[in-house]
Design an enzyme around this catalytic site. Structure first.
Site, short mmCIF file in Angstrom:
data_model
loop_
_atom_site.label_atom_id
_atom_site.label_comp_id
_atom_site.label_asym_id
_atom_site.label_seq_id
_atom_site.Cartn_x
_atom_site.Cartn_y
_atom_site.Cartn_z
CB CYS A 1 -39.40 5.29 -46.67
SG CYS A 1 -37.99 5.87 -47.28
CG HIS B 1 -42.85 3.61 -48.43
ND1 HIS B 1 -42.51 5.08 -48.96
CD2 HIS B 1 -41.63 3.01 -48.74
CE1 HIS B 1 -41.52 5.28 -49.52
NE2 HIS B 1 -40.64 3.71 -49.31
CG ASP C 1 -47.66 1.45 -51.88
OD1 ASP C 1 -47.17 1.08 -52.58
OD2 ASP C 1 -46.92 1.80 -50.92
CD GLN D 1 -41.39 -3.64 -51.17
OE1 GLN D 1 -40.86 -4.66 -51.64
NE2 GLN D 1 -40.59 -2.62 -51.05
CE LYS E 1 -40.05 -0.03 -54.28
NZ LYS E 1 -38.93 0.46 -53.24
C1 LIG Z 1 -44.44 -0.06 -50.08
C2 LIG Z 1 -43.95 0.89 -50.78
N1 LIG Z 1 -44.51 2.06 -51.19
C3 LIG Z 1 -43.86 3.17 -51.98
C4 LIG Z 1 -42.58 3.11 -52.09
C5 LIG Z 1 -42.05 4.17 -53.07
O1 LIG Z 1 -41.77 3.87 -54.37
P1 LIG Z 1 -40.65 4.75 -55.02
O2 LIG Z 1 -39.54 5.24 -54.18
O3 LIG Z 1 -40.39 3.77 -56.39
O4 LIG Z 1 -41.59 5.59 -55.42
C6 LIG Z 1 -41.86 1.84 -51.84
C7 LIG Z 1 -40.34 1.74 -52.23
O5 LIG Z 1 -39.24 2.59 -51.82
C8 LIG Z 1 -42.22 0.97 -51.06
O6 LIG Z 1 -41.59 -0.16 -50.54
#
Ligand SMILES: Cc1ncc(COP(=O)(O)O)c(C=O)c1O
Lengths: 433, 165
Positions: free
Chosen positions: A380, A137, A214, A217, A240
């Protein structure tokens, strides 16, 4: 087996209708999950009964608010098998990952002027490398790109196989003695792939690099014990996993949190302040500058209670079944290509696909007109789209409140889009240009 | 939302392709979905606009480029820019602006798109690129700065009008 009908009753928004009275089919939990009443009630209860600043103030409410905040921390810590002191609250996962990346660029900047007290593990120099994967991401890519820009270190990435998994043959080459940090997604938000992070973190440890995961998910969808991932730092978001927006977490081993320089500075994170300079509080306070997100922490603790009551193992099983069902249903639609693993092995429920001759935006629009909420775009993860040579994808991402009828609604919608644009089975070959 | 006219322009884009001697060119992307378009601008010997474009994206963004090329090609810049203004006004109207077919031609078909904020960006992509290309070509006419700041305001200053490197 989850009692989905009963679970759905706890989520008021799922009762509503959209686009001319059609029932909402929410398949966008990968972006953000819906919230059960108990989470909303917990936030409301906090504001109605105990709202005050935390860690300051000498009155009854301040004490209760501090208690609520810290007991939320310990429940959230318990959910991922961690100690309370090792959980830092941030505004979201993106901030948590930035906190990690800034530890490196800040330490590097500080090391130019003061040698004492700067942990060399965080100092990046030209010739050093930072390793991510080609399925990150942007939140776990751009902060590391920036850290490299600021320090002259080189960004490397683990490549992907055509079926959307990490090419593990590359691990030993890409992660080598020059590597100072390895940051890897546990479960891809675009491909759905569940990565063998333990193996990668072990390699990071072997070369003396800091390991970051990270877990945005994964933690919402399966039982995760952060200590078992083999990482030094783990980041994820509350929104999430049925919790409110505005709260994310960074777990770190006590030793690493202690060694890391702070990210945001200001009130609440200090030990002693003089005009000439300051010293900092012990973790996690060292990383929580300013008035924190107390109500969100309380709400997230209620979300954790909800998830535990349902059972994370049960949720994983449920989603695994839905994933297999959806992959099969999609494979029956001519022209649909799933981007990512084609089977449900080591795979989460986020399923991205493209439809021959149809742009994802148009698929999403037709689905939306039928009340089916999906995400379209690059999710993203633009470099990942490029890797698979698609400009964008359509993604369904079910959760504990979805069942097979929701998948059916999405698949029916895809067929309707094909019929509408005249690109069904008969026309699958010529793309619209 | 998907008017027949839109689908028709999507499936049979008018005037797509590149110009021999463009005076200006701009490449725009929609960062939320990756749609992209390159728009070129030139002049024919009699002073009418030539417009070339290449892109990839959803039906709305691609049809909009086609409608734009059809509506503006051959017009003098002075005649063309009010049409662009009218299209922008329509798209920023959230469905409250009554489109004038006299001015917009097939552009009226996008009235329904204006009700979907997420798709307005798609519909405007080519038109924003055209504006940039016109500025580069020195064809933007009087007060291009005014036009740009007005757009930026209407969009809440987001990424839509920004060119990719
Ligand atoms: C794998 C992953 N990493 C990071 C993020 C970033 O999360 P957030 O937008 O809550 O900071 C997301 C979600 O958008 C994600 O799916």
């Amino acid at each position: 087996m989850l009692d989905v009908a009963r679970i759905r009753k706890d989520f008021p928004v799922l009762e509503r209708t959209v686009r001319g009275g059609q029932p909402l089919v929410y398949l966008d939990s990968g972006a953000t999950s819906q919230k059960p009443t108990s989470v909303l009630d917990a936030e409301r209860h906090f504001y109605e009964n105990a709202n005050a600043g935390v860690h300051r103030g000498a009155h009854a409410l301040a004490e209760e608010a501090t208690d609520a905040y810290e007991s939320a921390r310990s429940r959230i810590a318990g959910f991922v098998g961690a100690r309370s002191e090792d959980i830092v609250f941030t505004k979201n996962a993106t901030e948590a990952l930035n906190l990690a990346a800034y530890a490196f660029s800040n330490a590097t900047a500080l090391a130019q002027h003061e040698a004492a007290g700067i942990d060399p593990r965080f100092v990046l120099r030209p010739g050093d490398s930072v390793v991510v994967t080609e399925m990150e991401h942007h939140a776990n890519l751009v902060p590391w790109q920036e850290a490299c820009r600021k320090t002259g270190a080189t960004l490397r990435w683990l490549p992907l196989t055509d079926d959307g998994r990490l090419d593990l043959r590359a691990v030993d080459d890409v992660i080598d003695r020059t590597t100072k940090v390895v940051s890897v997604v546990h479960q891809s938000n675009i491909l759905g792939t569940i990565n063998p992070v333990r193996l990668i973190m072990d390699r990071a440890r072997q070369v003396g690099a800091i390991g970051v995961v990270d877990a945005c998910q994964s933690i919402p969808h399966m039982p995760v014990s952060v200590g078992e991932l083999g990482a030094d730092l783990v980041a994820w978001s509350g929104h999430k996993m049925l919790g409110p927006t505005g709260i994310g977490m960074l777990w770190g081993s006590a030793e690493i949190l202690d060694a890391m320089p702070p990210f945001l500075t200001g009130g609440s994170m200090i030990e002693m302040v003089r005009m000439e300079g300051s010293t900092f509080a012990a973790p996690p306070q060292k990383f929580e500058a300013g008035t924190p997100m107390v109500a969100q922490a309380v709400g997230l603790a209620a979300a954790v209670d909800y998830l535990e009551a349902v059972g994370m193992e049960e949720i994983r099983e449920h989603e695994h079944g839905l994933t297999a069902y959806a992959l099969h249903a999609l494979s029956q639609v001519p022209g649909v290509r799933v981007i990512g693993p084609q089977d449900a092995v080591d795979r989460g429920s986020a399923i991205s696909f493209v439809v021959a001759g149809l742009h994802p935006h148009d698929v999403g629009q037709v689905l939306d007109s039928r009340g089916v909420a999906v995400r379209v775009g690059h999710h993203c993860a633009w470099p990942t789209c490029r890797r698979f040579d698609v400009p964008a994808t359509t993604r369904i991402s079910p959760y504990l409140y979805n069942d097979e009828s929701d998948i059916d609604a999405a698949v029916d919608g895809i067929r309707a889009a094909q019929a509408f644009f005249g690109t069904g089975a008969q026309h699958a070959a010529p793309g619209l240009s | 939302m998907y008017q027949e006219i839109i689908l028709d322009h999507y499936k049979h884009p008018r005037g797509a392709g590149v110009l021999d001697r463009p005076l200006g060119e701009a490449h725009h992307v929609n960062p939320t979905c990756g749609d992209e378009v390159t728009v070129q601008i030139g002049l024919d010997p009699s002073g009418g606009l030539l417009i070339g474009y290449l892109g990839q994206g959803c039906s709305i963004s691609q049809a909009s480029a086609s409608v734009m090329a059809e509506a503006l090609t051959g017009r003098t810049p002075a005649d063309a820019w009010p049409i662009r203004e009218a299209f922008l006004e329509l798209m920023h109207g959230r469905g409250t602006v009554e489109p004038d077919e006299e001015i917009l031609g097939d552009g009226v078909a996008f009235a329904g798109v204006a009700k979907y904020p997420a798709r307005v960006k798609c519909a405007l992509l080519a038109w924003m690129a055209l504006q940039d290309a016109a500025i580069k070509a020195g064809l933007a006419g009087a007060g291009p700065e005014d036009t740009i700041s007005e757009d930026a305001q209407a969009d809440g200053g987001d990424e839509e009008g920004r060119a990719a490197p």
